[in-house]
Design a protein around this motif. Structure first.
Motif, PDB file in Angstrom:
ATOM      1  N   GLY A 162      40.696 -81.403 -48.994  1.00 32.59           N
ATOM      2  CA  GLY A 162      40.647 -82.280 -50.156  1.00 32.59           C
ATOM      3  C   GLY A 162      40.322 -83.722 -49.860  1.00 32.59           C
ATOM      4  N   VAL A 163      40.950 -84.308 -48.856  1.00 36.02           N
ATOM      5  CA  VAL A 163      40.710 -85.723 -48.584  1.00 36.02           C
ATOM      6  C   VAL A 163      39.260 -85.944 -48.180  1.00 36.02           C
ATOM      7  CG1 VAL A 163      41.301 -87.673 -47.091  1.00 36.02           C
ATOM      8  CG2 VAL A 163      43.114 -86.198 -47.989  1.00 36.02           C
ATOM      9  N   ALA A 164      38.755 -85.135 -47.264  1.00 32.35           N
ATOM     10  CA  ALA A 164      37.358 -85.271 -46.846  1.00 32.35           C
ATOM     11  C   ALA A 164      36.412 -85.062 -48.017  1.00 32.35           C
ATOM     12  CB  ALA A 164      37.053 -84.280 -45.726  1.00 32.35           C
ATOM     13  N   ASN A 165      36.717 -84.100 -48.870  1.00 31.57           N
ATOM     14  CA  ASN A 165      35.868 -83.833 -50.024  1.00 31.57           C
ATOM     15  C   ASN A 165      35.750 -85.056 -50.919  1.00 31.57           C
ATOM     16  OD1 ASN A 165      34.572 -81.998 -52.173  1.00 31.57           O
ATOM     17  ND2 ASN A 165      36.346 -82.844 -53.241  1.00 31.57           N
ATOM     18  N   TRP A 166      36.879 -85.658 -51.254  1.00 26.13           N
ATOM     19  CA  TRP A 166      36.822 -86.777 -52.189  1.00 26.13           C
ATOM     20  C   TRP A 166      36.248 -88.032 -51.551  1.00 26.13           C
ATOM     21  CZ3 TRP A 166      36.458 -85.389 -56.815  1.00 26.13           C
ATOM     22  CH2 TRP A 166      37.133 -84.263 -57.291  1.00 26.13           C
ATOM     23  N   ASN A 167      36.448 -88.212 -50.242  1.00 25.65           N
ATOM     24  CA  ASN A 167      35.768 -89.313 -49.562  1.00 25.65           C
ATOM     25  C   ASN A 167      34.256 -89.138 -49.612  1.00 25.65           C
ATOM     26  OD1 ASN A 167      37.940 -90.915 -48.822  1.00 25.65           O
ATOM     27  ND2 ASN A 167      38.172 -89.983 -46.802  1.00 25.65           N
ATOM     28  N   LEU A 359      26.612 -78.582 -53.676  1.00 25.72           N
ATOM     29  CA  LEU A 359      27.944 -78.891 -54.182  1.00 25.72           C
ATOM     30  C   LEU A 359      28.959 -79.013 -53.044  1.00 25.72           C
ATOM     31  CD1 LEU A 359      29.717 -79.361 -56.669  1.00 25.72           C
ATOM     32  CD2 LEU A 359      30.134 -76.897 -56.746  1.00 25.72           C
ATOM     33  N   ILE A 360      28.982 -78.014 -52.161  1.00 24.90           N
ATOM     34  CA  ILE A 360      29.803 -78.071 -50.947  1.00 24.90           C
ATOM     35  C   ILE A 360      28.842 -77.910 -49.783  1.00 24.90           C
ATOM     36  CG2 ILE A 360      31.742 -77.093 -49.667  1.00 24.90           C
ATOM     37  CD1 ILE A 360      32.843 -76.027 -52.293  1.00 24.90           C
ATOM     38  N   PRO A 361      28.255 -79.004 -49.302  1.00 20.93           N
ATOM     39  CA  PRO A 361      27.215 -78.892 -48.275  1.00 20.93           C
ATOM     40  C   PRO A 361      27.681 -78.102 -47.066  1.00 20.93           C
ATOM     41  CG  PRO A 361      27.241 -81.100 -49.198  1.00 20.93           C
ATOM     42  CD  PRO A 361      28.441 -80.390 -49.749  1.00 20.93           C
ATOM     43  N   VAL A 362      26.726 -77.443 -46.421  1.00 21.87           N
ATOM     44  CA  VAL A 362      27.010 -76.546 -45.304  1.00 21.87           C
ATOM     45  C   VAL A 362      27.745 -77.267 -44.169  1.00 21.87           C
ATOM     46  CG1 VAL A 362      24.764 -76.925 -44.202  1.00 21.87           C
ATOM     47  CG2 VAL A 362      25.973 -74.758 -43.853  1.00 21.87           C
ATOM     48  N   GLN A 363      27.632 -78.584 -44.091  1.00 21.10           N
ATOM     49  CA  GLN A 363      28.325 -79.343 -43.047  1.00 21.10           C
ATOM     50  C   GLN A 363      29.842 -79.265 -43.176  1.00 21.10           C
ATOM     51  OE1 GLN A 363      25.715 -80.532 -44.829  1.00 21.10           O
ATOM     52  NE2 GLN A 363      24.155 -80.551 -43.220  1.00 21.10           N
ATOM     53  N   SER A 364      30.350 -78.797 -44.303  1.00 15.56           N
ATOM     54  CA  SER A 364      31.799 -78.600 -44.428  1.00 15.56           C
ATOM     55  C   SER A 364      32.313 -77.637 -43.365  1.00 15.56           C
ATOM     56  CB  SER A 364      32.154 -78.078 -45.822  1.00 15.56           C
ATOM     57  OG  SER A 364      31.603 -76.793 -46.045  1.00 15.56           O
TER      58      SER A 364
END
Length: 461
Positions: A162-167, A359-364
């Motif tokens: 979550g934190v990384a996503n919102w950053n 939306l959720i780039p592959v780098q996740s």
């Protein structure tokens, strides 16, 4: 086959939860069960005649507030039908609330599993799987409740946490506001209401529409897309651009940036902020020069800036000197505690991701690999990639192939048959109508990772 349809009320669900456990009851007929948990979440269960003893606990993706939120127990109807024919029991809940509902989703999924066990007996094997936001829920289950599972499968998952996503959702809109609308007053965080979020979204969408009409604006939109790792082919309906066709790549990115602005960056953020009790993201200390330098889309941005006669260095200096946004520490603490990962797996997890996900780039996937490596569980993790544009655009065969590869790892104790070629063979075997598109791939590093396995991350707020 005759299908039995049962609707269970809260009181009945409570009785089922309290019932003594029995040996797995192999239904003589296909059984379909719908019900409601004490939390208010609904659940859905399908147990086929001749159940093979494995139950698949499916976690669905993000459901925005105000949108219908039915229980789901599979990613799509075709995959569901194929799995039921293979003898799997399929279960899943709606979660008690919509939005950033991880604090409800995890217990609701466990309660659904308890309810299934009370009715059918203990499964020989339980596998958690989920798509998109459901990949975050699945990974939370895998890290926190491994004793309930044999393994887990995250598909197109929000595994950066979550934190990384919102950053990372903040970075592109910060760039857009700074470079395209510096005097607009559009709020990027601290959104007080859904109405305020919608107003900000509409204002930024209008800015984007105007900017797309000029070469300068298109270059700056490409820069914002690169900061979020939005690929130049991100929707299966788009023709795949040639590697050097920067205009087509940017046009495709523009459509994805519009989608980001319309939903996650403002409206979905506001709902998450309301749960966290404030703004959970920041860009203090971020070096945007370095972030772009490490982006796979640097060359595209450089060429579009040159074509526009615009100074990329000047714009990066503007980003690096612009007033920054600070997080509300209690809100970040809440998001970290509830929605970020330790990387400590104790059971196998297989992750699959499309290469063209905006939306959720592959780098996740790189972000979770980093966490698992620091958490000491990298040998339990495998990550594989499908050559397609779009978010969660797997076909049924590709999903079932991943499931079977995970099952082999659970049964044998080592990863075999999980390389791209083997997964493509499994795809064709699972569903001859599904194209097989697994390929060797290594995503770039996630631009701003955050996990609980790195103490420096937790202290950086």
């Amino acid at each position: 086959m005759h299908r039995i349809r049962t609707r269970t009320l809260v009181a009945v669900a409570a009785l089922l939860l309290a019932a003594p456990l029995t040996a797995a009851a192999r239904p003589a007929e296909d059984v379909h069960v719908e019900g409601r948990l004490p939390s208010g979440a609904t659940y859905l269960m399908d147990a086929p005649a001749g159940w093979n003893g494995t139950v698949l606990l499916y976690s669905h993706g993000y459901t925005p507030p105000g949108v219908p939120n039915p229980a789901r127990n599979a990613p799509d109807d075709t995959t569901k039908s194929l799995l039921l024919k293979q003898g799997y029991a399929l279960i899943g809940s709606s979660y008690a609330t919509t939005g950033w509902a991880v604090t409800e989703a995890v217990p609701d999924q466990l309660a659904t599993l308890d309810t299934f066990t009370a009715r059918f007996g203990r499964a020989g094997r339980t596998i958690a799987w989920g798509t998109s936001y459901g990949g975050l829920v699945t990974t939370a289950l895998a890290e926190r409740h491994a004793s309930r599972l044999a393994g887990s499968l995250s598909m197109c998952g929000l595994v950066q946490g979550g934190v990384a996503n919102w950053n990372s959702t903040l970075d592109p809109v910060f760039a857009l506001k700074t470079l395209l609308a510096p005097g607009s007053g559009i709020p990027l965080t601290g959104l007080p209401s859904p109405a305020a979020a919608a107003q900000a979204s509409d204002a930024m969408t209008a800015v984007l529409a105007g900017a797309q009409q000029t070469a300068d604006g298109r270059a700056r939109i490409a820069l914002a897309a690169a900061l979020h790792n939005i690929p130049g082919w991100n929707d299966p309906s788009q023709p795949r651009p040639a590697p050097t066709d920067r205009d087509a790549q940017q046009s495709n990115q523009y459509q994805a940036v519009v989608g980001l602005v319309k939903f996650p960056a403002f409206v979905w953020r506001q709902e998450a902020e309301s749960r966290a009790g404030g703004n959970m993201s920041w860009n203090t200390g971020v070096d945007y020069h370095a972030m772009l330098r490490h982006s796979p889309y640097l060359k595209e941005v450089e060429e579009l800036y040159a074509k526009a006669g615009l100074s990329l260095e000047s714009d990066l200096n503007s980003l690096d000197s612009a007033p920054r946004i600070r997080a509300d520490r209690p809100a970040t603490d809440w998001m970290s505690r509830t929605s970020s990962f330790t990387g400590r797996l104790t059971k196998p997890q297989l992750n699959i991701h499309t290469t063209g996900d905006a939306l959720i780039p592959v780098q996740s996937e790189s972000a979770y690999r980093r966490a698992a490596t620091a958490g000491g569980s990298a040998p339990l993790l495998r990550q594989r990639y499908v050559d397609n544009a779009g978010h969660c655009t797997f076909n049924p065969g590709e999903q079932i192939a991943a499931l079977h590869a995970l099952e082999d790892r659970i049964g044998s104790g080592h990863w075999s048959g999980s390389d791209p070629a083997s997964l493509n063979s499994r795809t064709t075997a699972a569903d001859p109508d599904s194209p097989a598109r697994y390929l060797p791939y290594s995503p770039a590093a996630y631009p701003r990772p955050y996990d609980r396995a790195h103490p420096a991350d937790v202290g950086r707020k």
